[in-house]
Scaffold this motif. Structure first.
Motif, PDB file in Angstrom:
ATOM      1  N   PRO A 164      -2.225   3.390   0.029  1.00 32.33           N
ATOM      2  CA  PRO A 164      -3.313   4.609   0.392  1.00 32.33           C
ATOM      3  C   PRO A 164      -4.693   4.447  -0.573  1.00 32.33           C
ATOM      4  CG  PRO A 164      -0.993   5.085  -0.152  1.00 32.33           C
ATOM      5  CD  PRO A 164      -1.104   3.465  -0.392  1.00 32.33           C
ATOM      6  N   THR A 165      -4.662   3.645  -1.543  1.00 31.20           N
ATOM      7  CA  THR A 165      -5.990   3.814  -2.116  1.00 31.20           C
ATOM      8  C   THR A 165      -6.727   2.627  -2.084  1.00 31.20           C
ATOM      9  OG1 THR A 165      -4.716   2.755  -4.099  1.00 31.20           O
ATOM     10  CG2 THR A 165      -5.085   5.103  -3.861  1.00 31.20           C
ATOM     11  N   SER A 166      -6.387   1.800  -1.103  1.00 31.68           N
ATOM     12  CA  SER A 166      -7.191   0.218  -0.864  1.00 31.68           C
ATOM     13  C   SER A 166      -8.347   0.594  -0.070  1.00 31.68           C
ATOM     14  CB  SER A 166      -6.100  -0.546  -0.253  1.00 31.68           C
ATOM     15  OG  SER A 166      -7.068  -1.754   0.046  1.00 31.68           O
ATOM     16  N   THR A 167      -9.502  -0.016  -0.617  1.00 32.95           N
ATOM     17  CA  THR A 167     -10.695   0.138   0.332  1.00 32.95           C
ATOM     18  C   THR A 167     -11.096  -1.144   0.618  1.00 32.95           C
ATOM     19  OG1 THR A 167     -11.971   0.178  -1.552  1.00 32.95           O
ATOM     20  CG2 THR A 167     -11.456   2.343  -0.929  1.00 32.95           C
ATOM     21  N   LEU A 168     -10.763  -2.243   0.110  1.00 30.18           N
ATOM     22  CA  LEU A 168     -11.303  -3.827   0.523  1.00 30.18           C
ATOM     23  C   LEU A 168     -10.173  -4.390   1.191  1.00 30.18           C
ATOM     24  CD1 LEU A 168     -13.029  -4.436  -2.867  1.00 30.18           C
ATOM     25  CD2 LEU A 168     -13.995  -3.834  -0.737  1.00 30.18           C
ATOM     26  N   THR A 169     -10.631  -5.282   2.204  1.00 30.14           N
ATOM     27  CA  THR A 169      -9.716  -6.266   2.577  1.00 30.14           C
ATOM     28  C   THR A 169      -9.274  -7.160   1.677  1.00 30.14           C
ATOM     29  OG1 THR A 169     -11.233  -6.079   4.625  1.00 30.14           O
ATOM     30  CG2 THR A 169      -9.539  -7.770   4.752  1.00 30.14           C
ATOM     31  N   SER A 170      -9.757  -7.525   0.872  1.00 37.22           N
ATOM     32  CA  SER A 170      -9.470  -8.245  -0.117  1.00 37.22           C
ATOM     33  C   SER A 170      -8.409  -7.834  -1.207  1.00 37.22           C
ATOM     34  CB  SER A 170     -10.459  -8.957  -1.158  1.00 37.22           C
ATOM     35  OG  SER A 170     -11.074  -7.707  -1.774  1.00 37.22           O
ATOM     36  N   ASP A 171      -8.174  -6.427  -0.990  1.00 38.42           N
ATOM     37  CA  ASP A 171      -6.938  -6.291  -1.914  1.00 38.42           C
ATOM     38  C   ASP A 171      -5.688  -6.575  -1.160  1.00 38.42           C
ATOM     39  OD1 ASP A 171      -8.730  -4.497  -3.232  1.00 38.42           O
ATOM     40  OD2 ASP A 171      -8.426  -2.807  -2.001  1.00 38.42           O
ATOM     41  N   VAL A 172      -4.809  -7.138  -2.241  1.00 36.98           N
ATOM     42  CA  VAL A 172      -3.297  -7.483  -1.666  1.00 36.98           C
ATOM     43  C   VAL A 172      -2.714  -6.269  -1.840  1.00 36.98           C
ATOM     44  CG1 VAL A 172      -1.689  -9.223  -2.078  1.00 36.98           C
ATOM     45  CG2 VAL A 172      -3.940  -9.903  -2.146  1.00 36.98           C
ATOM     46  N   LEU A 173      -2.118  -6.002  -0.597  1.00 39.94           N
ATOM     47  CA  LEU A 173      -0.986  -4.707  -0.910  1.00 39.94           C
ATOM     48  C   LEU A 173       0.324  -5.359  -0.817  1.00 39.94           C
ATOM     49  CD1 LEU A 173      -2.846  -2.868   1.955  1.00 39.94           C
ATOM     50  CD2 LEU A 173      -3.446  -2.963  -0.406  1.00 39.94           C
ATOM     51  N   SER A 174       0.580  -6.642  -0.897  1.00 41.23           N
ATOM     52  CA  SER A 174       2.094  -6.973  -0.961  1.00 41.23           C
ATOM     53  C   SER A 174       2.638  -6.818  -2.445  1.00 41.23           C
ATOM     54  CB  SER A 174       1.909  -8.631  -0.715  1.00 41.23           C
ATOM     55  OG  SER A 174       1.874  -8.827   0.737  1.00 41.23           O
ATOM     56  N   PRO A 175       3.586  -6.559  -2.474  1.00 41.34           N
ATOM     57  CA  PRO A 175       4.169  -6.394  -4.016  1.00 41.34           C
ATOM     58  C   PRO A 175       4.535  -7.719  -4.652  1.00 41.34           C
ATOM     59  CG  PRO A 175       6.051  -5.966  -2.649  1.00 41.34           C
ATOM     60  CD  PRO A 175       4.808  -6.092  -1.724  1.00 41.34           C
TER      61      PRO A 175
END
Lengths: 540, 301
Positions: free
Chosen positions: A453-464
């Motif tokens: 919900p707070t990620s703005t960049l594609t490079s953010d890894v959302l996997s835990p």
């Protein structure tokens, strides 16, 4: 005279030869001993005579081997050495199984060729125990893995790049961090170093705020992230229908629907409206196909000689020193085709600077009144204009801008979008393990993907990672559920094989075994394809 | 008694072996991938030790066949039989990893269990019954001689009662020639009646009781009812027959003891009818298992 019973008198009444005569008790014992000796011998002899060797079977054969349960020699071949021993050899296993190696670095449980390259796994029976049930055959016990992973350096050709001591699954150091494939080279494996390598511009925060969830769902994740529905339980892990992994997000299916992100251009330029039939709806394809679509779209306009477009309204007349408003009637100018091309070319060149394009487009001022714009150049220019205004909303574009003059020839590196890296099949980030979204469908997506919900960049890894902070800012871990059962709380499976497999399937041989059906059914063996003659693992 | 103070040494050694075997088994079972296996080296070591103990216990049968040979004291053989036999069971369980396995090994393990359980029962009854027999059966004889002794008791009883029955007519004749007198007349008449009563009592109660089998409901079957019966008879008999009656009661008591011995002997040795034959079957099948396992198993895995 009273009756006297002394010991001597009592003893004298004994018949001292009694033991020479049979007695029912002794006879019964002798008969029973004889029977108990004969019974097993008869049973054993009868079984041997009938070739019934199941009596020696120390436990039920696993279902996958059940067809050879009565033909011990299929597996118990002692490697063809003959003699008394009939133990199970690796060769017997490798006639049917590939036994791919676990890792190219492994030194234990592996057969090497003369040059020291790993050929295949060895010592099959060290891990895979038959006659002891499916779990033993699958070697699902953690001790099987821990025997090497407790001290990996001792079992590796070179120092391992992963944690040397892995002895249990927990978030306190017993198990390494996830996501090695997300960590750029040279950086430690901690989560803060993870980078999503997808070449795309995407903002989860915006999408999670603006896209309505599906009916009955609290989050909108499944608007785009959909596990394929399996029609068969045996669908492979990464097949679209398995449901284990999310299908890759697809532009046509997920972005262009509901009029969210259609690729279309409504006007050619701001000032001049050519007499074009319809709005241009572009294909979501490579720029070559886009150019063809543009060419088809522009062909009627390019064939025309004069264009009518909005012109400059004449200055409003002054009445009494006060400028009166202009008449509401639109002013229409008629311009020539060349002028239309030049004006629109200048317009496009002036506007592409705001696009995400690292190259240098030609200066629009170079297009003079006398400059002739060829149809092909105009189509190229318009295609580039679209690419740099439409495609760059999501994609990186690279390559050379179309040359201004025809004499310069075609661009050496035509403009193209940079490949995103998104594959048609589900992408795997934790490639050394398996995961099943279907098994976790009781959880909210953001329970594990808490930073979405707070990620703005594609490079953010959302996997835990193995431990992460969820959407409620709570520290949670896979081990909160997956742990050994205790007296107070039972745990979900935390065995190594819950997430990992030993044999590297990618190194397995192609499915072209040595047997035909009859030979397989009857357990007949062929020696024409000796496992030791296979190429080393990793070689073709 | 099989278990007494002298067995302390055996118990200590066996407990020490058991503790050591258990201490080795726990890490072996915990660390070995896929669990303990009889074909692993530790499993084979347990098999060797357990088999040796079983074999030693089994050889007691043959030791008894050659009593005259100098093969060590029978006491030590018996103690070894009991304690090593008992210890062999957990050792073999460690060998098998507490799995009973397939058909052959399941049969072996159930046989083994039956042998061990019957052996434990045997040890317990041998601990308790000899004391009981010493107390309850002072006239104990060799079990196989019970019928022979019973025959002697029957003869003895018949010999006791025969003079009584033969003397009756003579005493009647003497009665007729004795001058009249109240006292003189009554005494012989009582003697005639007493002899008849004693003979009748013998025929009715004692003779049938001295047969090989008697009814459990017989008046002489229990000590209490027997004493009451003999006391009642004694009250009715003239004094001169009391000694004969006492001797008959002694014979009856001895017969009852022999029946008690027979019963106790069945308890004392009946378990051997299970224990010994099953141990033969066990050793044969264990040998088959050992050979076939060594042939087919992947040794060391």
């Amino acid at each position: 005279m009273p009756r006297i019973r002394t010991t001597k008198i009592l003893a004298q009444r004994i018949d001292l030869s009694y033991f020479r005569r049979p007695h029912p008790f002794r006879t019964l014992r002798t008969v029973l001993i004889a029977l108990m000796c004969l019974a097993p011998l008869v049973w054993w002899g009868a079984a041997a005579a009938m070739g019934h060797r199941m009596i020696y079977n120390p436990g039920p054969i696993a279902a996958v081997h059940a067809m050879w349960a009565s033909n011990c020699a299929v597996c118990h071949d002692a490697g063809g050495t003959g003699g008394f021993s009939k133990s199970v050899s690796d060769e017997a296993c490798l006639r049917c199984h590939d036994g791919a190696i676990h890792h190219s670095n492994q030194l234990t449980l592996v057969a090497l060729d003369v040059s020291g390259h790993p050929l295949h796994s060895a010592g099959c029976a060290a891990c895979h125990i038959e006659h002891r049930g499916r779990a033993a055959l699958m070697a699902s016990d953690d001790a099987t893995c821990i025997q090497c992973h407790r001290d990996l350096a001792s079992h590796s050709r070179s120092h391992p790049v992963v944690q040397n001591d892995v002895s249990r699954f927990d978030a306190d150091g017993g198990h390494p961090h996830f996501g090695r494939s997300l960590t750029p080279a040279g950086k430690s494996i901690e989560r803060e170093n993870w980078t999503d390598p997808t070449v795309l511009f995407f903002n989860h925060k915006v999408h999670m705020e603006k896209v309505a969830p599906r009916k009955g769902q609290s989050d909108n994740c499944t608007k785009c992230h959909i596990p394929s529905r399996a029609s068969m339980a045996s669908v492979p892990d990464t097949a679209p229908g398995s449901g284990r992994y999310m299908q890759p997000v697809n532009y046509l299916a997920d972005c262009s629907t509901s009029d969210c992100h259609p690729i279309q251009t409504k006007t050619l330029s701001g000032d001049f409206k050519p007499t074009l039939a319809d709005n241009l709806l572009l294909p979501h394809a490579n720029l070559g196909e886009v150019r063809s679509a543009v060419e088809r779209y522009l062909s009627p306009a390019l064939a025309a000689q004069k264009f009518e477009g909005p012109g400059k309204a004449p200055a409003a007349p002054r009445i009494g020193g006060i400028r009166r408003p202009a008449a509401s009637t639109p002013v229409v100018n008629t311009i020539s085709r060349d002028e239309w091309l030049r004006q629109n070319a200048r317009f496009m060149l002036d506007n592409i600077h705001k696009a995400n394009y690292s190259g240098t487009p030609p200066d629009s001022t170079l297009i003079a009144d006398s400059t002739a714009i060829s149809d092909a150049y105009f189509v190229d220019l318009y295609t580039a204009f679209i690419a740099l205004n439409q495609c760059t909303k999501c994609h990186n574009v690279q390559g050379d801008f179309p040359s201004l003059t025809a004499s310069s020839g075609p661009a050496a590196k035509p403009l193209q979008t940079v490949p995103t890296g998104i594959t048609a099949a589900p992408r795997r980030w934790f490639v050394n393990s398996t995961f099943d979204h279907r098994s976790h469908q009781n959880l909210r997506c953001i329970a594990c993907h808490g930073s979405a919900p707070t990620s703005t960049l594609t490079s953010d890894v959302l996997s835990p990672d193995i431990r992460w902070t969820d959407s409620n800012k709570q520290n949670v871990s896979c081990a909160d559920c997956h742990h050994l059962s205790t007296s107070s709380q039972a745990g979900a499976s935390s065995n190594c094989v819950t997430c990992h497999i030993f044999h590297d399937r990618s190194r397995e041989r192609l499915p072209d075994g040595p047997m035909d059906i009859k030979q397989a059914v009857e357990g007949q063996l062929l020696s024409t394809k000796s496992p030791t003659s296979r190429p080393a693992a990793g070689q073709s | 008694m099989l278990i007494d103070r002298r067995a302390r040494g055996w118990i200590t050694v066996c407990v020490a072996i058991f503790v050591a075997a258990t201490a080795l088994y726990i890490p072996y079972a915990a660390r070995r991938p896929s669990g303990p296996s009889g074909a692993s080296w530790p499993g084979l070591a347990y098999a060797a030790v357990g088999s040796a103990m079983m074999l030693f216990a089994f050889l007691l049968s043959f030791r008894k066949k050659v009593r005259t040979m100098h093969l060590g004291r029978a006491y030590y053989w018996m103690q070894g039989h009991v304690w090593f036999g008992l210890l062999s069971y957990p050792i073999i369980l460690y060998h098998a990893g507490f799995h009973f396995g397939g058909m052959l090994t399941q049969i072996i393990m159930w046989l083994f269990t039956a042998v061990i359980v019957s052996g434990i029962v045997g040890v317990l009854v041998q601990q308790w019954i000899p004391t009981r027999m010493l107390r309850d059966v002072p006239a104990e004889t060799i079990y196989e001689q019970i019928d022979h002794v019973l025959e002697q008791l029957r003869s003895e009883a018949a010999a006791l009662i025969e003079p009584v029955t033969v003397r009756q007519p003579q005493e009647a004749f003497d009665l007729e020639v004795v001058p009249a007198g109240a006292t003189a007349v009554i005494a012989p008449q009582r003697a005639i009646t007493g002899a008849a009563m004693l003979a009748a009592f013998y025929q009715r109660e004692v003779r049938s009781f001295l047969e090989s089998r008697f009814a459990r409901t017989a008046a002489l079957a229990t000590e209490q009812s027997s004493n009451a019966t003999f006391a009642a008879t004694r009250q009715e008999l003239p004094v001169q027959f009391h000694q004969t009656l006492d001797d008959l009661q002694s014979i009856v008591d001895e017969r009852r003891q022999l029946e008690r011995q027979r019963c106790l002997h069945h308890w004392l040795h009946g378990w051997l009818l299970l224990h010994v034959p099953l141990s033969f079957a066990l050793m044969i099948l264990a040998t088959v298992h050992a050979v076939m396992a060594l042939r087919f198993a992947s040794i060391g895995h």
